[in-house]
Scaffold this motif. Structure first.
Motif, PDB file in Angstrom:
ATOM      1  N   GLY A 164      39.459  20.443  42.072  1.00  0.00           N
ATOM      2  CA  GLY A 164      39.682  21.232  43.278  1.00  0.00           C
ATOM      3  C   GLY A 164      39.641  22.725  43.050  1.00  0.00           C
ATOM      4  O   GLY A 164      39.754  23.495  44.004  1.00  0.00           O
ATOM      5  N   GLY A 165      39.480  23.157  41.806  1.00  0.00           N
ATOM      6  CA  GLY A 165      39.484  24.578  41.504  1.00  0.00           C
ATOM      7  C   GLY A 165      38.129  25.214  41.735  1.00  0.00           C
ATOM      8  O   GLY A 165      37.119  24.541  41.923  1.00  0.00           O
ATOM      9  N   LEU A 166      38.130  26.544  41.711  1.00  0.00           N
ATOM     10  CA  LEU A 166      36.903  27.299  41.909  1.00  0.00           C
ATOM     11  C   LEU A 166      36.490  27.970  40.608  1.00  0.00           C
ATOM     12  O   LEU A 166      37.342  28.332  39.793  1.00  0.00           O
ATOM     13  N   PRO A 167      35.196  28.166  40.393  1.00  0.00           N
ATOM     14  CA  PRO A 167      34.761  28.863  39.181  1.00  0.00           C
ATOM     15  C   PRO A 167      35.188  30.326  39.239  1.00  0.00           C
ATOM     16  O   PRO A 167      35.373  30.895  40.323  1.00  0.00           O
ATOM     17  N   PRO A 168      35.319  30.964  38.069  1.00  0.00           N
ATOM     18  CA  PRO A 168      35.684  32.379  38.072  1.00  0.00           C
ATOM     19  C   PRO A 168      34.528  33.247  38.545  1.00  0.00           C
ATOM     20  O   PRO A 168      33.360  32.928  38.337  1.00  0.00           O
ATOM     21  N   VAL A 169      34.872  34.338  39.221  1.00  0.00           N
ATOM     22  CA  VAL A 169      33.893  35.341  39.609  1.00  0.00           C
ATOM     23  C   VAL A 169      34.512  36.702  39.296  1.00  0.00           C
ATOM     24  O   VAL A 169      35.730  36.867  39.366  1.00  0.00           O
ATOM     25  N   SER A 170      33.700  37.645  38.893  1.00  0.00           N
ATOM     26  CA  SER A 170      34.215  38.945  38.454  1.00  0.00           C
ATOM     27  C   SER A 170      33.985  40.028  39.505  1.00  0.00           C
ATOM     28  O   SER A 170      33.140  39.895  40.397  1.00  0.00           O
ATOM     29  N   LEU A 171      34.744  41.118  39.364  1.00  0.00           N
ATOM     30  CA  LEU A 171      34.529  42.271  40.233  1.00  0.00           C
ATOM     31  C   LEU A 171      33.106  42.790  40.104  1.00  0.00           C
ATOM     32  O   LEU A 171      32.496  43.209  41.094  1.00  0.00           O
ATOM     33  N   ARG A 172      32.579  42.772  38.879  1.00  0.00           N
ATOM     34  CA  ARG A 172      31.195  43.221  38.693  1.00  0.00           C
ATOM     35  C   ARG A 172      30.239  42.385  39.545  1.00  0.00           C
ATOM     36  O   ARG A 172      29.348  42.916  40.211  1.00  0.00           O
ATOM     37  N   GLU A 173      30.404  41.061  39.539  1.00  0.00           N
ATOM     38  CA  GLU A 173      29.538  40.184  40.325  1.00  0.00           C
ATOM     39  C   GLU A 173      29.704  40.404  41.824  1.00  0.00           C
ATOM     40  O   GLU A 173      28.796  40.109  42.605  1.00  0.00           O
ATOM     41  N   LEU A 174      30.861  40.938  42.224  1.00  0.00           N
ATOM     42  CA  LEU A 174      31.108  41.205  43.638  1.00  0.00           C
ATOM     43  C   LEU A 174      30.689  42.614  44.040  1.00  0.00           C
ATOM     44  O   LEU A 174      30.949  43.046  45.166  1.00  0.00           O
ATOM     45  N   GLY A 175      30.053  43.344  43.109  1.00  0.00           N
ATOM     46  CA  GLY A 175      29.509  44.654  43.444  1.00  0.00           C
ATOM     47  C   GLY A 175      30.468  45.809  43.330  1.00  0.00           C
ATOM     48  O   GLY A 175      30.250  46.860  43.966  1.00  0.00           O
ATOM     49  N   ALA A 176      31.520  45.673  42.528  1.00  0.00           N
ATOM     50  CA  ALA A 176      32.482  46.766  42.377  1.00  0.00           C
ATOM     51  C   ALA A 176      31.794  48.020  41.843  1.00  0.00           C
ATOM     52  O   ALA A 176      30.902  47.944  40.993  1.00  0.00           O
ATOM     53  N   ARG A 177      32.225  49.165  42.329  1.00  0.00           N
ATOM     54  CA  ARG A 177      31.584  50.434  41.958  1.00  0.00           C
ATOM     55  C   ARG A 177      31.865  50.838  40.519  1.00  0.00           C
ATOM     56  O   ARG A 177      31.171  51.692  39.960  1.00  0.00           O
TER      57      ARG A 177
END
Length: 274
Positions: A164-177
């Motif tokens: 039921g868990g979600l894979p990790p995602v990073s701030l970099r992958e989310l477009g952080a400045r």
């Protein structure tokens, strides 16, 4: 790999320049939460901060492991002694930290949402970028250890999520400045101070502090059909319809009854169709 600059963080965040009593950055430790529990016994003051470059035994809810590889995240714990907050009110601290993490992501240009009770997700639901662990700590004064783990960049060899868990995602992958972890830690602790100060001033009451409606706005769990795994009980399935004044989740089951859940592991099943 650029290390977190402890000197800069202390210069800007520790009294008299800032709101925190003490701040340290260590190269590696088992768990920053565990370290601050030990520091509490030795008399560490309210608003003591510990950050690690790496955790070798990081934990999440119910003792699950939290992957904390070196140089890729912010692994931070804060010791709080909120004498103004009742024991019952302490349970809403995870919501306060969640809002601070959303503030941080917005400042960096990353779109996120909150998953009740203690996760920060990518706004599109593709993965989890942060987790929160708030633990009451035994001491002569009321105390709590607030742990926050934030993925800044992607790590290799990340263990797969649990059921039921979600894979990790990073701030970099989310477009952080930026992925400068010193700047990110500075912003996170600044936003946490602003949120926690309001929460503390209102005795831990999210509504009076003006935080409950904000949490509702950012909470991706509301409006979802969910399955909740409750310790010592059977699973609960229904629609997440609201949060109560203490931040507990209100769930409407198939028979139309409403249940209030104070703690549990939540799986989003699918959006509820109107």
């Amino acid at each position: 790999m650029k290390r977190i600059d402890a000197g800069r963080l202390r210069a800007e965040l520790v009294r008299p320049a800032g709101p925190y009593a003490a701040l340290d950055v260590v190269e590696s430790t088992g768990s920053t939460n565990a370290d601050l529990r030990a520091a509490l016994v030795d008399g560490a003051p309210d608003r003591t901060v510990l950050i690690a470059e790496e955790q070798t035994a990081g934990v999440g809810r119910r003792g699950r492991s939290w992957s904390s590889p070196p140089g890729t995240g912010i692994y931070c714990s804060v010791l709080l002694r909120p004498a103004e907050v009742s024991l019952a009110g302490m349970g809403s601290l995870a919501a306060v930290a969640g809002l601070a993490l959303v503030d941080l992501a917005r400042e960096l240009g990353a779109a996120t949402a909150l998953k009740w009770p203690n996760d920060v997700l990518a706004a599109d639901g593709r993965g989890k970028c942060a987790g929160i662990l708030s633990e009451a700590a035994a001491s002569e004064e009321q105390a709590v250890i607030l742990g926050m783990g934030l993925n800044v960049t992607s790590a290799r060899d990340v263990p797969p999520p649990g059921p039921g868990g979600l894979p990790p995602v990073s701030l970099r992958e989310l477009g952080a400045r930026t992925t400068d972890r010193t700047e990110i830690a500075l912003l996170l602790l600044t936003f946490l101070d602003l949120r926690e100060r309001r929460w503390r001033a209102e005795g831990g009451d999210l509504a009076r502090a003006g935080l409950l409606d904000e949490y509702r706005t950012h909470c991706a769990t509301l409006g979802q059909e969910v399955r909740i795994f409750v310790a010592g009980g059977s699973d609960l399935v229904g629609e997440a319809v609201d949060l109560d004044p203490a931040g507990a989740l209100v769930v409407r089951t198939a028979d139309g009854r409403q249940r209030t859940v104070f703690a549990g592991d939540v799986v989003h099943l699918r959006p509820v169709l109107e």
